[in-house]
Motif scaffolding. Structure first.
Motif, mmCIF file in Angstrom:
data_model
loop_
_atom_site.group_PDB
_atom_site.id
_atom_site.type_symbol
_atom_site.label_atom_id
_atom_site.label_comp_id
_atom_site.label_asym_id
_atom_site.label_seq_id
_atom_site.Cartn_x
_atom_site.Cartn_y
_atom_site.Cartn_z
ATOM 1 N N ASN A 1 -16.038 -6.371 0.660
ATOM 2 C CA ASN A 1 -14.874 -5.544 0.929
ATOM 3 C C ASN A 1 -13.557 -6.266 0.660
ATOM 4 O OD1 ASN A 1 -16.130 -3.163 1.478
ATOM 5 N ND2 ASN A 1 -15.889 -3.251 3.700
ATOM 6 N N ASP A 2 -13.624 -7.552 0.312
ATOM 7 C CA ASP A 2 -12.404 -8.273 -0.046
ATOM 8 C C ASP A 2 -11.817 -7.705 -1.331
ATOM 9 O OD1 ASP A 2 -12.626 -10.203 2.115
ATOM 10 O OD2 ASP A 2 -14.298 -11.062 0.997
ATOM 11 N N ARG A 3 -12.650 -7.586 -2.361
ATOM 12 C CA ARG A 3 -12.169 -7.028 -3.618
ATOM 13 C C ARG A 3 -11.865 -5.532 -3.486
ATOM 14 N NH1 ARG A 3 -16.487 -9.425 -7.804
ATOM 15 N NH2 ARG A 3 -17.810 -9.204 -5.945
ATOM 16 N N LEU A 4 -12.645 -4.843 -2.669
ATOM 17 C CA LEU A 4 -12.335 -3.436 -2.398
ATOM 18 C C LEU A 4 -10.924 -3.319 -1.820
ATOM 19 C CD1 LEU A 4 -12.990 -0.428 -2.062
ATOM 20 C CD2 LEU A 4 -14.130 -1.001 0.096
ATOM 21 N N ALA A 5 -10.575 -4.198 -0.882
ATOM 22 C CA ALA A 5 -9.245 -4.158 -0.268
ATOM 23 C C ALA A 5 -8.156 -4.376 -1.305
ATOM 24 C CB ALA A 5 -9.147 -5.201 0.841
ATOM 25 N N GLU B 1 3.605 1.282 6.620
ATOM 26 C CA GLU B 1 2.395 2.092 6.485
ATOM 27 C C GLU B 1 1.184 1.173 6.361
ATOM 28 O OE1 GLU B 1 4.313 5.915 4.141
ATOM 29 O OE2 GLU B 1 3.462 4.258 2.972
ATOM 30 N N VAL B 2 0.080 1.558 7.007
ATOM 31 C CA VAL B 2 -1.093 0.684 7.064
ATOM 32 C C VAL B 2 -2.335 1.428 6.580
ATOM 33 C CG1 VAL B 2 -2.599 -0.706 8.542
ATOM 34 C CG2 VAL B 2 -0.132 -0.624 8.999
ATOM 35 N N VAL B 3 -3.080 0.750 5.713
ATOM 36 C CA VAL B 3 -4.403 1.202 5.290
ATOM 37 C C VAL B 3 -5.407 0.155 5.776
ATOM 38 C CG1 VAL B 3 -5.903 1.795 3.348
ATOM 39 C CG2 VAL B 3 -3.449 2.311 3.238
ATOM 40 N N VAL B 4 -6.503 0.597 6.367
ATOM 41 C CA VAL B 4 -7.530 -0.307 6.868
ATOM 42 C C VAL B 4 -8.737 -0.277 5.937
ATOM 43 C CG1 VAL B 4 -9.162 -0.762 8.748
ATOM 44 C CG2 VAL B 4 -6.815 -0.057 9.264
ATOM 45 N N VAL B 5 -9.273 -1.442 5.622
ATOM 46 C CA VAL B 5 -10.570 -1.538 4.953
ATOM 47 C C VAL B 5 -11.515 -2.179 5.960
ATOM 48 C CG1 VAL B 5 -11.887 -2.546 3.056
ATOM 49 C CG2 VAL B 5 -9.579 -1.656 2.641
ATOM 50 N N LEU C 1 4.363 -15.539 5.445
ATOM 51 C CA LEU C 1 3.609 -14.729 6.398
ATOM 52 C C LEU C 1 4.527 -13.806 7.189
ATOM 53 C CD1 LEU C 1 0.919 -17.177 7.866
ATOM 54 C CD2 LEU C 1 0.567 -15.271 6.301
ATOM 55 N N LEU C 2 5.707 -14.279 7.545
ATOM 56 C CA LEU C 2 6.622 -13.447 8.325
ATOM 57 C C LEU C 2 7.050 -12.197 7.561
ATOM 58 C CD1 LEU C 2 8.873 -16.142 10.048
ATOM 59 C CD2 LEU C 2 7.032 -14.790 11.074
ATOM 60 N N ASP C 3 7.026 -12.280 6.231
ATOM 61 C CA ASP C 3 7.411 -11.113 5.428
ATOM 62 C C ASP C 3 6.454 -9.941 5.617
ATOM 63 O OD1 ASP C 3 9.569 -12.490 4.448
ATOM 64 O OD2 ASP C 3 8.665 -12.950 2.500
ATOM 65 N N PHE C 4 5.217 -10.223 6.033
ATOM 66 C CA PHE C 4 4.236 -9.150 6.203
ATOM 67 C C PHE C 4 4.634 -8.190 7.321
ATOM 68 C CE2 PHE C 4 1.509 -11.980 3.765
ATOM 69 C CZ PHE C 4 0.718 -11.112 3.035
ATOM 70 N N ARG C 5 5.504 -8.613 8.238
ATOM 71 C CA ARG C 5 5.920 -7.708 9.311
ATOM 72 C C ARG C 5 7.388 -7.289 9.170
ATOM 73 N NH1 ARG C 5 5.700 -11.725 14.602
ATOM 74 N NH2 ARG C 5 7.458 -13.066 14.062
ATOM 75 N N ASP C 6 7.938 -7.471 7.982
ATOM 76 C CA ASP C 6 9.309 -7.057 7.695
ATOM 77 C C ASP C 6 9.252 -5.788 6.845
ATOM 78 O OD1 ASP C 6 11.870 -6.649 6.748
ATOM 79 O OD2 ASP C 6 12.278 -8.776 6.406
ATOM 80 N N PRO C 7 9.602 -4.631 7.431
ATOM 81 C CA PRO C 7 9.466 -3.365 6.688
ATOM 82 C C PRO C 7 10.390 -3.262 5.475
ATOM 83 C CG PRO C 7 10.619 -3.024 8.772
ATOM 84 C CD PRO C 7 10.098 -4.425 8.798
ATOM 85 N N SER C 8 11.413 -4.093 5.394
ATOM 86 C CA SER C 8 12.258 -4.067 4.204
ATOM 87 C C SER C 8 11.593 -4.763 3.022
ATOM 88 C CB SER C 8 13.610 -4.734 4.495
ATOM 89 O OG SER C 8 13.463 -6.135 4.695
ATOM 90 N N ILE C 9 10.582 -5.582 3.303
ATOM 91 C CA ILE C 9 9.841 -6.306 2.265
ATOM 92 C C ILE C 9 8.434 -5.756 2.115
ATOM 93 C CG2 ILE C 9 8.958 -8.566 1.539
ATOM 94 C CD1 ILE C 9 11.256 -9.827 3.143
ATOM 95 N N CYS C 10 7.775 -5.506 3.238
ATOM 96 C CA CYS C 10 6.397 -4.999 3.246
ATOM 97 C C CYS C 10 6.408 -3.577 3.791
ATOM 98 C CB CYS C 10 5.503 -5.905 4.101
ATOM 99 S SG CYS C 10 3.761 -5.426 4.084
ATOM 100 N N LYS C 11 6.500 -2.626 2.880
ATOM 101 C CA LYS C 11 6.540 -1.218 3.288
ATOM 102 C C LYS C 11 5.145 -0.634 3.460
ATOM 103 C CE LYS C 11 10.908 -0.415 0.832
ATOM 104 N NZ LYS C 11 11.041 -1.812 0.375
ATOM 105 N N ARG C 12 4.181 -1.226 2.782
ATOM 106 C CA ARG C 12 2.812 -0.709 2.828
ATOM 107 C C ARG C 12 1.852 -1.886 2.850
ATOM 108 N NH1 ARG C 12 2.210 3.763 -1.372
ATOM 109 N NH2 ARG C 12 3.515 4.818 0.169
ATOM 110 N N LEU C 13 0.908 -1.873 3.795
ATOM 111 C CA LEU C 13 0.036 -3.023 4.042
ATOM 112 C C LEU C 13 -1.417 -2.578 4.122
ATOM 113 C CD1 LEU C 13 -0.310 -6.050 4.919
ATOM 114 C CD2 LEU C 13 0.065 -5.261 7.271
ATOM 115 N N VAL C 14 -2.299 -3.352 3.494
ATOM 116 C CA VAL C 14 -3.740 -3.131 3.607
ATOM 117 C C VAL C 14 -4.325 -4.255 4.463
ATOM 118 C CG1 VAL C 14 -5.947 -3.037 2.367
ATOM 119 C CG2 VAL C 14 -3.915 -1.964 1.384
ATOM 120 N N ILE C 15 -5.069 -3.887 5.502
ATOM 121 C CA ILE C 15 -5.708 -4.864 6.391
ATOM 122 C C ILE C 15 -7.210 -4.712 6.260
ATOM 123 C CG2 ILE C 15 -6.003 -5.667 8.766
ATOM 124 C CD1 ILE C 15 -3.276 -4.418 9.411
ATOM 125 N N LYS C 16 -7.880 -5.792 5.879
ATOM 126 C CA LYS C 16 -9.346 -5.774 5.756
ATOM 127 C C LYS C 16 -9.960 -6.543 6.913
ATOM 128 C CE LYS C 16 -13.395 -7.768 4.365
ATOM 129 N NZ LYS C 16 -13.981 -9.108 4.611
#
Length: 377
Positions: A161-165, A55-59, A6-21
Motif C-alpha cells: 500500500n506504500d506505492r498505492l498511496a 483535505e485528507v485521504v487515507v490509505v 515535516l512542519l510543512d505537512f500541517r501548514d494548510p498554505s503549503i499542504c492543502k491535500r494530504l494522503v496518510i497511509k
C-alpha cells in the motif's frame, strides 16, 4: 512552494491535500483485532487537519490480517491467493465499519474506495479515480482507500500500500504523503545495527539510497518494507509530492513526529505534468525497447527515441501503449508512449529516418517515442 520540512505537512498554505497511509502492523493486533483506541487518535488528528483546512485521504491496510484471524488461516492469510482473497473479503467489511464509526464520532463521513493496479494503469480509469476523490473531498468526505485484494492477482496487484498511496496522491494532486509504519524513518543500514543513523532528509533517491533499504516487512503482517517505501517516494517525487516516513506506533503519531522532528522526509526534486507523472508511475508494461549508448545520451539531453538507436524489441505492444526503455545493460532509463507496434519497431530498428517509409510503406512518424511522451527515470 512544495513541502520542505515535516512542519510543512500541517501548514494548510503549503499542504492543502494530504494522503496518510497506515500499515497493517500498526492497525491490527496479534489477535486480528483493530487497534481501535490507537486508531481513534489518528482519526482525531485527521479531524484536526480538516479543521485547519487540510483535505485528507487515507490509505488503510489491514483487511487481510483481520480476515485471516477470523477464518483461522495460517501465515496471515497469505499462504495462497485464494486464502488472501477470502481473508480480504471478510476483513474489508470490518475495516470499513471501524473507519466509518470512528470518523462519525468526529462528525466526518467515510467513503470506501477499493482499487487495483489495473485501475491506475488505464488512463481513463485513472482519471475516473481522480475525479471521484476530488468530488468526495469537495463534499467534506474522508476517502478510505485500500487495494481490492478480493480480486487482485499477481498480475494486477500493487503488492504493497506504500506505492498505492503514492499513486493515489498523484491522482488527487496531493501535496504530501505520510507513511505511518513501525520504524521511524530510513536508516543508513539496518535499524538493528547499533551504528545505524536515521536520515532526516533525502533529496533525490539514488542507487546508494536504495542500497540502504530492507525489502522485507519487519512485522510479518504487512507486504511492504523499506524498498517499497523508496519506490513510493520515487513515484511521489515525479509529481512534485513530498513523502515522509514516520513512526506510527505511539498514539497521536503525527503530532509526536512533528514535535520531535523525527522521521525521514523525501523532498521532491522534480514536478512532471499530470500525464508525465502518470506515465512515470506505471508499473506494468506490454514490452520494452533496448537502446544503444548514443541514444541514452540523446534521451538525457531531452531528445526522442528514434529507430536508429534501438537494438532490441521485447513484448507484444501496440501503438499507444506505455513501454519501458532500457539501456544495453538492461537498466530501465525511461518509460513512454510508443508510436508503433512491436512488429513495426522490429522492422525499422537500427534504420535511419530516410529508410523508414520504404520499409513501412507509409510516411513514418517523427519518433518511435516522442520526447513529449517520454519520462526519464
Amino acid at each position: 512552494m512544495p513541502i520542505q520540512s515535516l512542519l510543512d505537512f500541517r501548514d494548510p498554505s503549503i499542504c492543502k491535500r494530504l494522503v496518510i497511509k497506515i500499515g497493517s502492523a500498526l492497525l491490527v493486533d496479534a489477535t486480528g483485532q483493530v487497534e481501535a483506541e490507537w486508531l481513534r487518535t489518528i482519526v482525531n488528528e485527521i479531524a484536526t487537519a480538516r479543521e485547519l483546512g487540510i483535505e485528507v485521504v487515507v490509505v488503510s491496510s489491514g483487511a487481510i490480517a483481520i480476515g485471516a484471524k477470523k477464518l483461522d488461516f495460517p501465515d496471515g492469510g497469505r499462504r495462497t491467493l485464494a486464502e488472501a482473497q477470502a481473508s480480504a473479503s471478510v476483513g474489508q467489511i470490518e475495516l470499513a465499519s471501524v473507519w466509518s464509526k470512528l470518523l462519525a464520532e468526529r462528525r466526518l463521513v467515510a467513503a470506501q474506495m477499493l482499487l487495483t493496479l489495473d485501475d491506475f494503469e488505464s488512463r481513463r480509469r485513472y482519471l475516473n479515480i481522480s475525479a471521484t476523490i476530488r468530488r468526495l473531498l469537495k463534499s467534506g468526505v474522508v476517502p478510505v482507500v485500500n487495494e481490492n485484494d478480493t480480486i487482485a492477482t499477481g498480475e494486477i496487484k500493487f503488492g504493497d500500500n506504500d506505492r498505492l498511496a503514492a499513486r493515489v496522491a498523484q491522482a488527487c494532486d496531493a501535496d504530501g504523503v505520510i507513511l505511518l509504519t513501525d520504524v521511524d524513518g530510513l536508516y543508513d543500514r539496518h535499524p538493528n545495527d547499533p551504528e545505524a543513523e536515521r536520515l532526516a532528509e533525502v533529496r533525490g533517491i539514488t542507487a546508494e539510497i536504495h542500497d540502504m533499504a530492507d525489502s522485507e516487512s519487519g512485522s510479518g503482517v504487512g507486504t511492504g518494507g523499506m524498498t517499497a517505501k523508496l519506490l513510493a517516494a520515487e513515484i511521489a517525487d515525479r509529481a512534485g509530492i513530498a513523502l515522509a516516513i514516520l513512526d506510527g506506533r505511539p498514539e497521536n503519531p503525527l503530532a509526536r513526529a512533528m514535535a520531535s522532528q523525527a522521521g525521514t522526509i523525501f523532498v521532491p526534486q522534480r514536478e512532471d505534468s499530470g500525464r508525465r507523472a502518470w506515465i512515470g508511475g506505471r508499473m506494468r508494461f506490454n514490452g520494452s525497447l533496448t537502446v544503444d549508448d548514443g541514444c541514452v545520451t540523446a534521451l538525457r539531453d531531452g531528445n526522442s527515441v528514434l529507430a536508429a538507436g534501438i537494438t532490441r524489441v521485447a513484448g507484444n505492444f501496440k501503438r499507444g501503449d506505455i513501454i519501458q526503455v532500457l539501456d544495453v545493460a538492461g537498466r530501465e532509463i525511461a518509460k513512454g508512449l510508443v508510436e508503433y507496434s512491436a512488429d513495426d519497431v522490429e522492422a525499422i530498428m537500427g534504420k535511419q529516418s530516410g529508410e523508414l517509409e520504404a520499409i513501412l510503406g507509409h510516411a513514418p512518424r517523427s519518433a518511435v517515442i516522442h520526447r513529449d511522451h517520454l519520462v526519464m527515470m
